[in-house]
Design an enzyme around this catalytic site. Sequence first.
Site, short mmCIF file in Angstrom:
data_model
loop_
_atom_site.label_atom_id
_atom_site.label_comp_id
_atom_site.label_asym_id
_atom_site.label_seq_id
_atom_site.Cartn_x
_atom_site.Cartn_y
_atom_site.Cartn_z
N HIS A 187 -2.01 10.72 0.53
CA HIS A 187 -2.14 9.36 0.05
C HIS A 187 -2.14 9.33 -1.48
O HIS A 187 -1.45 8.53 -2.11
CB HIS A 187 -3.44 8.75 0.58
CG HIS A 187 -3.64 7.33 0.16
ND1 HIS A 187 -2.92 6.30 0.70
CD2 HIS A 187 -4.45 6.78 -0.78
CE1 HIS A 187 -3.29 5.17 0.13
NE2 HIS A 187 -4.21 5.44 -0.79
N GLU B 38 0.84 -1.20 0.00
CA GLU B 38 0.00 0.00 0.00
C GLU B 38 0.87 1.25 0.00
O GLU B 38 1.74 1.41 0.86
CB GLU B 38 -0.90 -0.01 1.24
CG GLU B 38 -1.86 1.16 1.29
CD GLU B 38 -2.78 1.11 2.51
OE1 GLU B 38 -3.04 0.01 3.05
OE2 GLU B 38 -3.22 2.19 2.93
N LYS C 245 -6.66 -0.82 11.90
CA LYS C 245 -6.10 -1.25 10.61
C LYS C 245 -4.84 -0.44 10.32
O LYS C 245 -3.83 -0.96 9.83
CB LYS C 245 -7.15 -1.07 9.51
CG LYS C 245 -6.79 -1.69 8.17
CD LYS C 245 -5.99 -0.78 7.28
CE LYS C 245 -5.74 -1.40 5.92
NZ LYS C 245 -4.87 -0.58 5.07
N ASP D 18 4.36 -14.44 11.16
CA ASP D 18 2.99 -14.79 10.76
C ASP D 18 2.06 -13.62 11.10
O ASP D 18 1.61 -13.49 12.24
CB ASP D 18 2.61 -16.06 11.54
CG ASP D 18 1.21 -16.54 11.22
OD1 ASP D 18 0.43 -15.79 10.62
OD2 ASP D 18 0.89 -17.68 11.61
C1 MEV Z 1 -5.21 3.17 5.53
O1 MEV Z 1 -4.48 2.03 5.15
C2 MEV Z 1 -5.17 3.33 7.03
C3 MEV Z 1 -6.01 4.49 7.57
O2 MEV Z 1 -7.36 4.37 7.13
C4 MEV Z 1 -5.92 4.40 9.07
C5 MEV Z 1 -6.82 5.38 9.81
O3 MEV Z 1 -7.87 5.79 9.27
O4 MEV Z 1 -6.48 5.68 10.96
C6 MEV Z 1 -5.49 5.80 7.06
#
Ligand code: MEV
Length: 437
Positions: free
Chosen positions: A393, A86, A280, A296
Amino acid sequence: MKDPRIITGFSRLSKDQKVDLVAGQVKKPDQYAEILRSAWHRDPLAQKLYDEFSENTLSNYYFPYGVSPNFLINGKFYFVPMVIEESSVVAAASGAAKFWAERGGFHSEVISMKKIGQIHFLWHGDIEPLKNSFPEIRKIMLNRTHALTINMQKRGGGIRGIELIDMTDKIPEYYQIKGIFDTRDSMGANFINSCLEEFADILKEFVADDPRFNGTNLDVIMSILSNYTPDCRVHTWVECDLSHHQGFDDIFSDEEFIRRFETAVNIARVDVNRATTHNKGIFNGIDSVSLATGNDFRALEACGHTWAARDGQYRSLSEANLTDGKFRFSLEIPMALGTVGGLTNLHPLAKFSLKLLGNPGAEELMMIASAVGLANNYAAVKSLVTKGIQKGHMKMHLFNILNVFNADEQEKRQAVEYFRHEKVSYNSVSRFLEGIR
Ligand code: MEV
């Protein structure tokens, strides 16, 4: 009648036969067979190693191997290897690492290193005789697993406890034997599972041989480690005095920024939808270090998410607060990482990653991976509460979009220049390329 779509003997085909058969499932089979073969390692011996990590291997699937410099953790600087597909994750980790290196770096401590495994069994009959004989059974379990545990003991690990647990309030006649293990620098799955299977055999033999158990019936359902390791846990944090360290953001004052940041983290502590995305972002960092070091990541994810829901509601794994002018952002998370065994010493890049990190033990790697998780979390939440996530991003994603349109080097250079001050989107890049082509 046998379904003609079911293939038998696929695993016994040669690799070339498998490639041709599988490529034949899509249009342009020759082209795709060539793509599969083009990703083979140039050295057949090296390729054999990769083939044998798994089964039915056709090819290799490339992921970028990157590095984040400037990770200062407990006073030591690291170049941290990260494997992730990513865009912007490595850039975000690097940015946060540098920012915090100028403010004392990451602090980290391992809280404990115990892992567990369970034998799940049904006991049809009176449990009292089993409870009474359990100290004796435990002793036999410890003695008979000596050959399995001797090396682990030499490294300072081993079996730390064996307990009988009554689970009949959940399922009638259901009991567990819970083994507690310290597997030192190895992730320890094979060690734990081997001990458990031996324990289960001992239990079955003991029950079969002892007249006290006449008329009772033991049914061992399964023996397996638990990937939930709340007692194999690390605590990592950054902190700084607002009066000493300034410059969190150029839109908001430091105080405003911290308040917004704290609120965003608190939202993730109470709202499950936000908590999932928040966590995430933490796993973006943890998983990429896990992959780079041959660990893992599925085990880490499963464990971390269970821990995040330990009080019945799924919550943010990190916490932020501003108290008496001091900002503190922390992450406490269980993670079972290894630096010996498994792929760690087999995969050439995993080996390199560990060398690059100074050959850490499992505890040090837990501190490193959690620091990267916290760094990614800091960077994501910072972007969200200030300029928004998409600007940064999409800038990082620009090359992916240009590649979709097969842009050449000249077009890429022009695009980078143009999008310095323009919003990147799939459409805007498409329009830009149409304009210059
Ligand atoms: C994207 O891979 C992760 C985010 O969505 C985490 C977040 O929103 O804190 C940017």
